[in-house]
Structure formats: C-alpha cells, structure tokens
Design a protein around this motif. Sequence first.
Motif, PDB file in Angstrom:
ATOM      1  N   PHE A  56       0.854  -1.188   0.000  1.00  9.39           N
ATOM      2  CA  PHE A  56       0.000   0.000   0.000  1.00  9.39           C
ATOM      3  C   PHE A  56       0.881   1.225   0.000  1.00  9.39           C
ATOM      4  O   PHE A  56       1.656   1.435   0.919  1.00  9.39           O
ATOM      5  N   ASN A  57       0.765   2.019  -1.039  1.00  7.44           N
ATOM      6  CA  ASN A  57       1.599   3.201  -1.182  1.00  7.44           C
ATOM      7  C   ASN A  57       0.704   4.435  -1.183  1.00  7.44           C
ATOM      8  O   ASN A  57       0.450   5.039  -2.211  1.00  7.44           O
ATOM      9  N   GLY A  58       0.192   4.773  -0.028  1.00 10.72           N
ATOM     10  CA  GLY A  58      -0.712   5.908   0.082  1.00 10.72           C
ATOM     11  C   GLY A  58      -0.942   6.238   1.541  1.00 10.72           C
ATOM     12  O   GLY A  58      -0.119   5.899   2.394  1.00 10.72           O
ATOM     13  N   LEU A  59      -2.058   6.862   1.809  1.00  5.45           N
ATOM     14  CA  LEU A  59      -2.428   7.148   3.191  1.00  5.45           C
ATOM     15  C   LEU A  59      -3.938   7.076   3.319  1.00  5.45           C
ATOM     16  O   LEU A  59      -4.664   7.175   2.347  1.00  5.45           O
ATOM     17  N   ILE A  60      -4.360   6.890   4.540  1.00  2.53           N
ATOM     18  CA  ILE A  60      -5.783   6.856   4.866  1.00  2.53           C
ATOM     19  C   ILE A  60      -6.040   8.012   5.816  1.00  2.53           C
ATOM     20  O   ILE A  60      -5.333   8.139   6.823  1.00  2.53           O
ATOM     21  N   ARG A  61      -7.008   8.834   5.501  1.00  3.24           N
ATOM     22  CA  ARG A  61      -7.381   9.922   6.410  1.00  3.24           C
ATOM     23  C   ARG A  61      -8.489   9.433   7.328  1.00  3.24           C
ATOM     24  O   ARG A  61      -9.452   8.813   6.875  1.00  3.24           O
ATOM     25  N   LEU A  62      -8.334   9.716   8.608  1.00  9.01           N
ATOM     26  CA  LEU A  62      -9.330   9.329   9.601  1.00  9.01           C
ATOM     27  C   LEU A  62      -9.763  10.552  10.397  1.00  9.01           C
ATOM     28  O   LEU A  62      -8.950  11.419  10.708  1.00  9.01           O
ATOM     29  N   ASN A  63     -11.039  10.579  10.745  1.00 10.22           N
ATOM     30  CA  ASN A  63     -11.514  11.602  11.666  1.00 10.22           C
ATOM     31  C   ASN A  63     -11.270  11.106  13.095  1.00 10.22           C
ATOM     32  O   ASN A  63     -10.664  10.049  13.307  1.00 10.22           O
ATOM     33  N   ASN A  64     -11.738  11.850  14.072  1.00 15.60           N
ATOM     34  CA  ASN A  64     -11.508  11.472  15.474  1.00 15.60           C
ATOM     35  C   ASN A  64     -12.106  10.104  15.808  1.00 15.60           C
ATOM     36  O   ASN A  64     -11.495   9.315  16.535  1.00 15.60           O
ATOM     37  N   ALA A  65     -13.293   9.818  15.284  1.00 13.38           N
ATOM     38  CA  ALA A  65     -13.926   8.524  15.558  1.00 13.38           C
ATOM     39  C   ALA A  65     -13.136   7.388  14.921  1.00 13.38           C
ATOM     40  O   ALA A  65     -12.960   6.329  15.531  1.00 13.38           O
ATOM     41  N   GLY A  66     -12.647   7.591  13.700  1.00 10.87           N
ATOM     42  CA  GLY A  66     -11.814   6.585  13.052  1.00 10.87           C
ATOM     43  C   GLY A  66     -10.534   6.338  13.816  1.00 10.87           C
ATOM     44  O   GLY A  66     -10.095   5.198  13.980  1.00 10.87           O
ATOM     45  N   ALA A  67      -9.914   7.418  14.298  1.00 11.64           N
ATOM     46  CA  ALA A  67      -8.692   7.273  15.096  1.00 11.64           C
ATOM     47  C   ALA A  67      -8.985   6.530  16.397  1.00 11.64           C
ATOM     48  O   ALA A  67      -8.195   5.691  16.832  1.00 11.64           O
ATOM     49  N   PHE A  68     -10.129   6.814  16.999  1.00 17.95           N
ATOM     50  CA  PHE A  68     -10.539   6.104  18.216  1.00 17.95           C
ATOM     51  C   PHE A  68     -10.623   4.606  17.955  1.00 17.95           C
ATOM     52  O   PHE A  68     -10.097   3.792  18.717  1.00 17.95           O
ATOM     53  N   LEU A  69     -11.272   4.231  16.857  1.00 20.85           N
ATOM     54  CA  LEU A  69     -11.401   2.807  16.528  1.00 20.85           C
ATOM     55  C   LEU A  69     -10.041   2.193  16.218  1.00 20.85           C
ATOM     56  O   LEU A  69      -9.716   1.104  16.698  1.00 20.85           O
ATOM     57  N   TRP A  70      -9.236   2.872  15.414  1.00 22.76           N
ATOM     58  CA  TRP A  70      -7.906   2.369  15.059  1.00 22.76           C
ATOM     59  C   TRP A  70      -7.082   2.101  16.316  1.00 22.76           C
ATOM     60  O   TRP A  70      -6.481   1.038  16.474  1.00 22.76           O
ATOM     61  N   GLU A  71      -7.058   3.067  17.220  1.00 26.39           N
ATOM     62  CA  GLU A  71      -6.253   2.932  18.429  1.00 26.39           C
ATOM     63  C   GLU A  71      -6.773   1.821  19.330  1.00 26.39           C
ATOM     64  O   GLU A  71      -5.991   1.119  19.974  1.00 26.39           O
ATOM     65  N   ASN A  72      -8.091   1.625  19.370  1.00 22.07           N
ATOM     66  CA  ASN A  72      -8.637   0.536  20.173  1.00 22.07           C
ATOM     67  C   ASN A  72      -8.291  -0.824  19.575  1.00 22.07           C
ATOM     68  O   ASN A  72      -8.006  -1.768  20.314  1.00 22.07           O
ATOM     69  N   ILE A  73      -8.308  -0.934  18.255  1.00 15.50           N
ATOM     70  CA  ILE A  73      -7.885  -2.188  17.625  1.00 15.50           C
ATOM     71  C   ILE A  73      -6.411  -2.415  17.915  1.00 15.50           C
ATOM     72  O   ILE A  73      -5.999  -3.512  18.308  1.00 15.50           O
ATOM     73  N   ARG A  74      -5.604  -1.378  17.735  1.00 18.08           N
ATOM     74  CA  ARG A  74      -4.175  -1.470  18.005  1.00 18.08           C
ATOM     75  C   ARG A  74      -3.904  -1.909  19.453  1.00 18.08           C
ATOM     76  O   ARG A  74      -2.991  -2.680  19.725  1.00 18.08           O
ATOM     77  N   ASP A  75      -4.747  -1.438  20.372  1.00 16.71           N
ATOM     78  CA  ASP A  75      -4.547  -1.730  21.790  1.00 16.71           C
ATOM     79  C   ASP A  75      -5.191  -3.036  22.246  1.00 16.71           C
ATOM     80  O   ASP A  75      -5.197  -3.337  23.428  1.00 16.71           O
ATOM     81  N   GLY A  76      -5.756  -3.809  21.294  1.00 15.70           N
ATOM     82  CA  GLY A  76      -6.198  -5.151  21.642  1.00 15.70           C
ATOM     83  C   GLY A  76      -7.681  -5.450  21.599  1.00 15.70           C
ATOM     84  O   GLY A  76      -8.071  -6.582  21.867  1.00 15.70           O
ATOM     85  N   LEU A  77      -8.519  -4.475  21.299  1.00 12.00           N
ATOM     86  CA  LEU A  77      -9.941  -4.794  21.146  1.00 12.00           C
ATOM     87  C   LEU A  77     -10.089  -5.469  19.789  1.00 12.00           C
ATOM     88  O   LEU A  77      -9.998  -4.829  18.752  1.00 12.00           O
TER      89      LEU A  77
END
Length: 88
Positions: free
Chosen positions: A28-49
């Motif tokens: 993947f050679n790009g980026l994904i833009r996330l709003n605050n809710a997307g970042a919340f979900l990303w960080e929760n997945i990263r942290d083990g949910l």
Amino acid sequence: MKIKEGYVINKLGGGYVVVTVGDASRDFNGLIRLNNAGAFLWENIRDGLNTKEKLIRAMLDYYDDLDEETARKDLDEFLEVVEFAIEE
C-alpha cells in the motif's frame, strides 16, 4: 482482528492519517485519512480490542449520544475503509 504490521497512525493538523512503513509500503503506497472517531477505533484495535462486539461496546461507552445501531453501521463503514490494513 488486529492491525497489520507496518501501518501506523499519526496526528496531522485537525485529523489523523494512517501510513505504511517498511515492507508494508510494497502493498500500500498511500495514506488513509481518519476523523476522530476513526482514530478512536484504530487505536482501540491497536490496543487489543479484537472483535466487533468489543469495539461497539467501547464506542457506546465513549460516545454518550451514540446508539447501538449507529455504532454498528459506523464500525462497518470504518472497517471497509481500512480493510487492507486489518487482519483477522
């Protein structure tokens, strides 16, 4: 579910972007833009949910005015956007 190795989130201005580092850049050679809710979900997945149910519960606990139906819809939309960065 978990975030594949090589995908990292960074705060940029008023939002967030997910970029690849290392070997993941070949897939993947790009980026994904996330709003605050997307970042919340990303960080929760990263942290083990690691299940939809755990993520929905976290969303309902965090966002006072969110109902379960909307949380499920929003989570499904988020997962569609980031599907290539998530593994089961």
